[in-house]
Design a protein around this motif. Structure first.
Motif, PDB file in Angstrom:
ATOM      1  N   PRO A  49       1.038  -3.712   3.825  1.00 45.61           N
ATOM      2  CA  PRO A  49       2.456  -3.727   3.947  1.00 45.61           C
ATOM      3  C   PRO A  49       2.675  -2.817   3.169  1.00 45.61           C
ATOM      4  O   PRO A  49       2.826  -3.050   1.956  1.00 45.61           O
ATOM      5  CB  PRO A  49       3.787  -4.621   4.246  1.00 45.61           C
ATOM      6  N   LEU A  50       3.630  -1.754   3.685  1.00 46.17           N
ATOM      7  CA  LEU A  50       4.390  -0.955   1.611  1.00 46.17           C
ATOM      8  C   LEU A  50       5.711  -0.452   2.646  1.00 46.17           C
ATOM      9  O   LEU A  50       6.411  -1.286   3.651  1.00 46.17           O
ATOM     10  CB  LEU A  50       4.221   0.566   2.667  1.00 46.17           C
ATOM     11  N   LEU A  51       6.540  -0.815   1.448  1.00 41.66           N
ATOM     12  CA  LEU A  51       8.209  -1.420   1.324  1.00 41.66           C
ATOM     13  C   LEU A  51       8.202   0.318   0.432  1.00 41.66           C
ATOM     14  O   LEU A  51       7.923   0.957  -0.685  1.00 41.66           O
ATOM     15  CB  LEU A  51       8.469  -1.815   0.446  1.00 41.66           C
ATOM     16  N   PHE A  52       9.204   1.287   1.146  1.00 43.87           N
ATOM     17  CA  PHE A  52       9.779   2.613   0.816  1.00 43.87           C
ATOM     18  C   PHE A  52      10.612   2.391   0.257  1.00 43.87           C
ATOM     19  O   PHE A  52      11.935   2.459   1.149  1.00 43.87           O
ATOM     20  CB  PHE A  52       9.175   3.600   1.557  1.00 43.87           C
ATOM     21  N   HIS A  53      11.399   2.432  -1.552  1.00 44.70           N
ATOM     22  CA  HIS A  53      12.434   2.290  -1.499  1.00 44.70           C
ATOM     23  C   HIS A  53      12.316   0.507  -1.792  1.00 44.70           C
ATOM     24  O   HIS A  53      12.749   0.092  -1.797  1.00 44.70           O
ATOM     25  CB  HIS A  53      13.407   2.419  -1.609  1.00 44.70           C
ATOM     26  N   THR A  54      13.073   0.464  -3.285  1.00 46.09           N
ATOM     27  CA  THR A  54      12.761  -0.838  -3.624  1.00 46.09           C
ATOM     28  C   THR A  54      14.793  -2.031  -3.894  1.00 46.09           C
ATOM     29  O   THR A  54      15.091  -2.911  -3.604  1.00 46.09           O
ATOM     30  CB  THR A  54      12.110  -1.493  -5.291  1.00 46.09           C
ATOM     31  N   GLY A  55      15.532  -0.847  -2.748  1.00 47.66           N
ATOM     32  CA  GLY A  55      16.767  -0.945  -3.759  1.00 47.66           C
ATOM     33  C   GLY A  55      16.946  -0.753  -4.912  1.00 47.66           C
ATOM     34  O   GLY A  55      15.966  -0.894  -5.986  1.00 47.66           O
ATOM     35  N   PRO A  56      18.119  -0.955  -5.661  1.00 46.51           N
ATOM     36  CA  PRO A  56      18.623  -0.992  -7.060  1.00 46.51           C
ATOM     37  C   PRO A  56      17.678  -2.646  -7.497  1.00 46.51           C
ATOM     38  O   PRO A  56      17.932  -3.447  -6.810  1.00 46.51           O
ATOM     39  CB  PRO A  56      19.868  -1.391  -6.977  1.00 46.51           C
TER      40      PRO A  56
ATOM     41  N   GLY B 209       5.376 -12.007  -1.372  1.00 48.67           N
ATOM     42  CA  GLY B 209       4.771 -11.755  -1.708  1.00 48.67           C
ATOM     43  C   GLY B 209       3.180 -11.429  -1.309  1.00 48.67           C
ATOM     44  O   GLY B 209       1.625 -11.229  -2.091  1.00 48.67           O
ATOM     45  N   ASP B 210       3.212 -10.899  -0.176  1.00 44.32           N
ATOM     46  CA  ASP B 210       2.264  -9.754   1.028  1.00 44.32           C
ATOM     47  C   ASP B 210       2.396  -9.169   0.400  1.00 44.32           C
ATOM     48  O   ASP B 210       1.012  -7.737   1.099  1.00 44.32           O
ATOM     49  CB  ASP B 210       2.289 -10.456   2.256  1.00 44.32           C
ATOM     50  N   LEU B 211       3.689  -8.076   0.162  1.00 42.09           N
ATOM     51  CA  LEU B 211       3.649  -6.675   0.000  1.00 42.09           C
ATOM     52  C   LEU B 211       2.305  -5.930  -0.935  1.00 42.09           C
ATOM     53  O   LEU B 211       2.108  -6.469  -1.838  1.00 42.09           O
ATOM     54  CB  LEU B 211       4.977  -6.260  -0.895  1.00 42.09           C
ATOM     55  N   ARG B 212       1.672  -5.347  -0.413  1.00 39.61           N
ATOM     56  CA  ARG B 212       0.984  -4.110  -1.120  1.00 39.61           C
ATOM     57  C   ARG B 212       1.472  -3.360  -1.683  1.00 39.61           C
ATOM     58  O   ARG B 212       0.448  -2.260  -2.647  1.00 39.61           O
ATOM     59  CB  ARG B 212      -0.276  -4.639  -0.125  1.00 39.61           C
ATOM     60  N   TRP B 213       2.214  -2.017  -1.280  1.00 40.93           N
ATOM     61  CA  TRP B 213       2.046  -1.312  -1.493  1.00 40.93           C
ATOM     62  C   TRP B 213       4.033  -0.771  -1.792  1.00 40.93           C
ATOM     63  O   TRP B 213       4.759  -1.279  -0.556  1.00 40.93           O
ATOM     64  CB  TRP B 213       2.016  -0.130  -0.826  1.00 40.93           C
ATOM     65  N   ILE B 214       4.779   0.074  -3.043  1.00 36.79           N
ATOM     66  CA  ILE B 214       6.026   0.648  -2.772  1.00 36.79           C
ATOM     67  C   ILE B 214       5.615   1.894  -3.106  1.00 36.79           C
ATOM     68  O   ILE B 214       4.575   2.304  -3.730  1.00 36.79           O
ATOM     69  CB  ILE B 214       6.026  -0.375  -4.076  1.00 36.79           C
ATOM     70  N   GLY B 215       6.274   2.949  -2.366  1.00 35.87           N
ATOM     71  CA  GLY B 215       6.978   3.823  -2.156  1.00 35.87           C
ATOM     72  C   GLY B 215       8.557   4.488  -2.807  1.00 35.87           C
ATOM     73  O   GLY B 215       9.044   3.152  -1.959  1.00 35.87           O
ATOM     74  N   TYR B 216       8.805   5.800  -3.029  1.00 34.20           N
ATOM     75  CA  TYR B 216      10.249   5.540  -3.204  1.00 34.20           C
ATOM     76  C   TYR B 216       9.889   7.383  -3.352  1.00 34.20           C
ATOM     77  O   TYR B 216       9.285   7.966  -3.379  1.00 34.20           O
ATOM     78  CB  TYR B 216      10.456   5.127  -4.085  1.00 34.20           C
ATOM     79  N   GLY B 217      11.075   7.919  -3.481  1.00 35.02           N
ATOM     80  CA  GLY B 217      11.561   9.270  -2.983  1.00 35.02           C
ATOM     81  C   GLY B 217      11.243  10.111  -4.788  1.00 35.02           C
ATOM     82  O   GLY B 217      10.651  10.578  -4.824  1.00 35.02           O
TER      83      GLY B 217
ATOM     84  N   GLU C   6       6.609 -10.319  -7.943  1.00 33.68           N
ATOM     85  CA  GLU C   6       7.019 -10.844  -7.194  1.00 33.68           C
ATOM     86  C   GLU C   6       4.951 -10.807  -6.185  1.00 33.68           C
ATOM     87  O   GLU C   6       5.292 -12.066  -4.892  1.00 33.68           O
ATOM     88  CB  GLU C   6       8.561 -10.244  -6.021  1.00 33.68           C
ATOM     89  N   ALA C   7       5.171  -9.612  -6.149  1.00 27.98           N
ATOM     90  CA  ALA C   7       3.898  -9.729  -4.939  1.00 27.98           C
ATOM     91  C   ALA C   7       2.665  -9.391  -5.664  1.00 27.98           C
ATOM     92  O   ALA C   7       2.379  -8.072  -6.597  1.00 27.98           O
ATOM     93  CB  ALA C   7       3.578  -8.439  -4.412  1.00 27.98           C
ATOM     94  N   PRO C   8       1.563  -9.977  -5.709  1.00 29.77           N
ATOM     95  CA  PRO C   8       0.173 -10.122  -7.138  1.00 29.77           C
ATOM     96  C   PRO C   8      -0.209  -8.317  -7.053  1.00 29.77           C
ATOM     97  O   PRO C   8      -0.849  -7.682  -7.520  1.00 29.77           O
ATOM     98  CB  PRO C   8       0.066 -11.462  -7.119  1.00 29.77           C
ATOM     99  N   ARG C   9      -0.758  -8.507  -5.715  1.00 31.61           N
ATOM    100  CA  ARG C   9      -1.240  -7.306  -5.390  1.00 31.61           C
ATOM    101  C   ARG C   9      -0.598  -5.544  -5.213  1.00 31.61           C
ATOM    102  O   ARG C   9      -0.744  -4.989  -4.498  1.00 31.61           O
ATOM    103  CB  ARG C   9      -2.328  -7.359  -3.724  1.00 31.61           C
ATOM    104  N   ALA C  10       0.211  -5.622  -5.533  1.00 32.69           N
ATOM    105  CA  ALA C  10       1.198  -4.614  -4.983  1.00 32.69           C
ATOM    106  C   ALA C  10       1.415  -3.274  -6.285  1.00 32.69           C
ATOM    107  O   ALA C  10       1.393  -3.893  -7.050  1.00 32.69           O
ATOM    108  CB  ALA C  10       2.959  -5.423  -4.517  1.00 32.69           C
ATOM    109  N   GLN C  11       1.577  -3.191  -5.821  1.00 33.82           N
ATOM    110  CA  GLN C  11       1.117  -1.246  -6.290  1.00 33.82           C
ATOM    111  C   GLN C  11       1.838   0.516  -5.854  1.00 33.82           C
ATOM    112  O   GLN C  11       2.284  -0.018  -4.641  1.00 33.82           O
ATOM    113  CB  GLN C  11      -0.441  -1.015  -6.052  1.00 33.82           C
ATOM    114  N   ALA C  12       2.760   0.467  -6.954  1.00 33.52           N
ATOM    115  CA  ALA C  12       3.055   1.899  -6.513  1.00 33.52           C
ATOM    116  C   ALA C  12       2.464   2.909  -6.390  1.00 33.52           C
ATOM    117  O   ALA C  12       1.531   2.684  -6.853  1.00 33.52           O
ATOM    118  CB  ALA C  12       4.504   2.018  -8.094  1.00 33.52           C
ATOM    119  N   ALA C  13       2.674   3.566  -5.163  1.00 32.32           N
ATOM    120  CA  ALA C  13       1.926   4.547  -4.789  1.00 32.32           C
ATOM    121  C   ALA C  13       2.739   6.294  -4.832  1.00 32.32           C
ATOM    122  O   ALA C  13       3.974   5.956  -4.252  1.00 32.32           O
ATOM    123  CB  ALA C  13       1.549   4.571  -4.151  1.00 32.32           C
TER     124      ALA C  13
END
Ligand SMILES: [Fe+2]
Ligand SMILES: [Fe+2]
Length: 248
Positions: free
Chosen positions: A40-47, A65-73, A89-96
């Motif tokens: 799963p990818l979250l686009f914008h984390t919020g403040p 904790g299952d989040l994998r990708w973080i995108g934002y503008g 929070e999410a050990p496998r998460a990575q910004a892209a």
């Protein structure tokens, strides 16, 4: 403040928080988008200060904790202020993000190394979802600016483009160009530059069926037409600035 969660396209959830204290009396929305998949990818984390709210909203759809990708503008608090909270929070998460974003901010600021994407490169999230990274330097602002396009649903995660005031429905088929022009008149938030119209028209070339606005409702319909109308308005603005018009 409460955060609403609405599925705006198949497997894409809009997490929306209305903040009446920002730009009163109309108020302002802050949206994040969760794209489902095996990764799963979250686009914008919020403040950063909104992290508890956004985390709770994400937890209604997936285990945070299952989040994998973080995108934002681009690098601003509302776009990625809670990046490191999510990485913890999410050990496998990575910004892209694109090369500029990695170079000027992410390689230093992110607590875990980012994945650097080329313009046009896609991440396969699994379960049929693919997000393609598109460079949009200085559009609407930020040298590092870039957006993501989810190919299976035709959803352009369009960040601050089409920013509007107020509290609208989660998904509209109505006009988003007029309210965006009014908000630009008021905030003057864009980094007007001679190539801005062309950058936005390049986004129109993917013919999105859904435009996922960070500050406003999501739009379902002819995304290319809306983008071209927005581009025309920025051409008009640039033409009224003699130095920019001469450079175009
Ligand atoms: Fe912004
Ligand atoms: Fe924003």
């Amino acid at each position: 403040m409460t955060t609403t969660v609405t599925e705006i396209a198949d497997g894409i959830y809009r997490l929306s928080t209305f903040v009446p204290e920002v730009a009163p009396p109309a108020g302002f929305t802050f949206n994040q988008f969760l794209v489902m998949g095996d990764e799963p990818l979250l686009f914008h984390t919020g403040p950063r200060r909104m992290f508890p709210l956004v985390r709770e909203a994400v937890s209604r759809v997936i285990a945070p904790g299952d989040l994998r990708w973080i995108g934002y503008g681009h690098f601003e608090a509302d776009e990625c202020g809670a990046l490191n909270e999510w990485l913890a929070e999410a050990p496998r998460a990575q910004a892209a993000h694109g090369g500029t974003a990695c170079m000027v901010s992410l390689n230093d600021v992110a607590d875990r190394a980012p994945r650097q994407l080329q313009d046009g490169e896609a991440i396969d999230l699994g379960r049929g979802k693919r997000v393609r990274y598109l460079d949009t330097p200085h559009t609407p602002h930020g040298w590092d600016a870039g957006l993501m396009y989810e190919e299976s649903t035709g959803t352009l995660l369009c960040g601050d483009l089409f920013t509007q005031l107020g509290h609208d429905v989660a998904l509209t088929e109505g006009d988003i160009v007029g309210p965006a022009i009014a908000a630009e008149d008021m905030f003057q938030y864009s980094c007007l530059n001679p190539t801005m119209g062309a950058t936005i028209r390049r986004l129109a070339d993917v013919s999105p069926r859904v435009l996922a606005l960070m500050h406003g409702p999501a739009f379902a319909g002819d995304g290319a037409a809306a983008l071209r109308a927005l581009a025309a308005d920025y051409d008009r603005r640039a033409a009224t600035r003699p130095a920019l018009a001469a450079a175009a």
